[in-house]
Motif scaffolding. Sequence first.
Motif, short mmCIF file in Angstrom:
data_model
loop_
_atom_site.label_atom_id
_atom_site.label_comp_id
_atom_site.label_asym_id
_atom_site.label_seq_id
_atom_site.Cartn_x
_atom_site.Cartn_y
_atom_site.Cartn_z
N ASN A 31 0.84 -1.20 0.00
CA ASN A 31 0.00 0.00 0.00
C ASN A 31 0.88 1.25 0.00
OD1 ASN A 31 -1.93 1.95 0.34
ND2 ASN A 31 -2.74 1.15 2.25
N GLY A 33 0.05 4.24 0.59
CA GLY A 33 -0.41 5.26 1.52
C GLY A 33 -1.50 6.14 0.94
N ASN A 34 -1.82 7.20 1.67
CA ASN A 34 -2.90 8.09 1.24
C ASN A 34 -2.43 9.01 0.11
OD1 ASN A 34 -1.43 10.23 2.48
ND2 ASN A 34 -2.37 9.72 4.46
N GLU A 35 -3.32 9.89 -0.30
CA GLU A 35 -3.03 10.75 -1.45
C GLU A 35 -1.85 11.67 -1.19
OE1 GLU A 35 -5.26 14.16 -4.21
OE2 GLU A 35 -6.37 13.04 -2.68
N LYS A 36 -1.76 12.22 0.02
CA LYS A 36 -0.66 13.12 0.35
C LYS A 36 0.67 12.38 0.32
CE LYS A 36 0.91 16.47 3.79
NZ LYS A 36 0.59 17.12 5.09
N MET A 37 0.70 11.17 0.87
CA MET A 37 1.93 10.37 0.87
C MET A 37 2.35 10.03 -0.55
SD MET A 37 0.97 7.91 4.09
CE MET A 37 2.42 6.89 3.96
N GLN A 38 1.39 9.69 -1.39
CA GLN A 38 1.71 9.36 -2.77
C GLN A 38 2.21 10.59 -3.53
OE1 GLN A 38 -1.28 6.95 -4.86
NE2 GLN A 38 -2.14 6.37 -2.89
N ARG A 114 5.67 3.49 1.09
CA ARG A 114 5.13 2.18 1.48
C ARG A 114 5.64 1.77 2.86
NH1 ARG A 114 5.24 2.58 -3.95
NH2 ARG A 114 3.61 1.49 -5.15
N GLU A 117 3.69 3.89 5.38
CA GLU A 117 2.32 3.38 5.53
C GLU A 117 2.30 2.08 6.33
OE1 GLU A 117 -1.83 2.99 5.14
OE2 GLU A 117 -0.44 4.68 5.01
N ARG A 120 2.67 2.83 9.93
CA ARG A 120 1.45 3.40 10.49
C ARG A 120 0.39 2.34 10.75
NH1 ARG A 120 -3.39 5.66 8.80
NH2 ARG A 120 -3.01 4.95 6.67
N THR A 121 0.29 1.35 9.85
CA THR A 121 -0.79 0.37 9.95
C THR A 121 -0.37 -0.97 10.54
OG1 THR A 121 -0.36 -0.32 7.66
CG2 THR A 121 -2.00 1.41 8.00
#
Length: 230
Positions: A31, A33-38, A114, A117, A120-121
């Motif tokens: 994954n 990550g979110n849009e900001k991370m990408q 990645r 993320e 974080r998860t």
Amino acid sequence: MGDGSIYFALLSGAAALLFMWYLASYVMKQNPGNEKMQRISGMIQEGAKAFLKREYSYVFTFVLVIGLLIVIAPFIKQNIDLGWQTAVCFVFGALVSALAGYIGMSIATRANARTAEAARTKGLNGALDIAVSGGAVMGMSVVGLALIGLCVVYLIFREPVYINGYAMGASLVALFARLRGALRRARRAHVLALRPQHLLRLRAGLWQGPARADRLRAQLLVPAVRATRL
């Protein structure tokens, strides 16, 4: 050296590249990550590609000049084990080393978001899994490409002395990459050492336009980098 040993080395290099492909595929499946991370990861990738393009343009200028000197060396001094064969191997070694660096940089800049993320998860173990896999891509690409290139050089020329040119070309690009890393660490250290008011000035300059931001970078960062002793 028998051909059996050469073919075994070729298979070993191919196995290293297959393992590299597996690790790279594993990292890319994670994954991002979110849009900001990408978005941040994309900017890092774009900057890394631009940097490599500029660096390799300078490096291969030196490579071509040195290759030309290797070609003309026997005409200047007799009984010297240099010539066009050594020059070809030298340039080929530089290309192989540059390709390994590009592969490693490409995966490393994609593994960062990645890894964050996963931290974080999934926690520390998940982050380490992706980080180690992403870093191992560089190692496997160096081993695999170096072995295969070495075998190709020997199978074509059948003369061990030309391997010196191959090794020198690969080492030259690796040396520039090492210097690049040292300079990057020096810049990072001095950026972290800047006082908070300097960082606020730099941020304010960014909002006032590229020209002012560049002047502030020169005022705050360049003197510190120049004072660095590698």
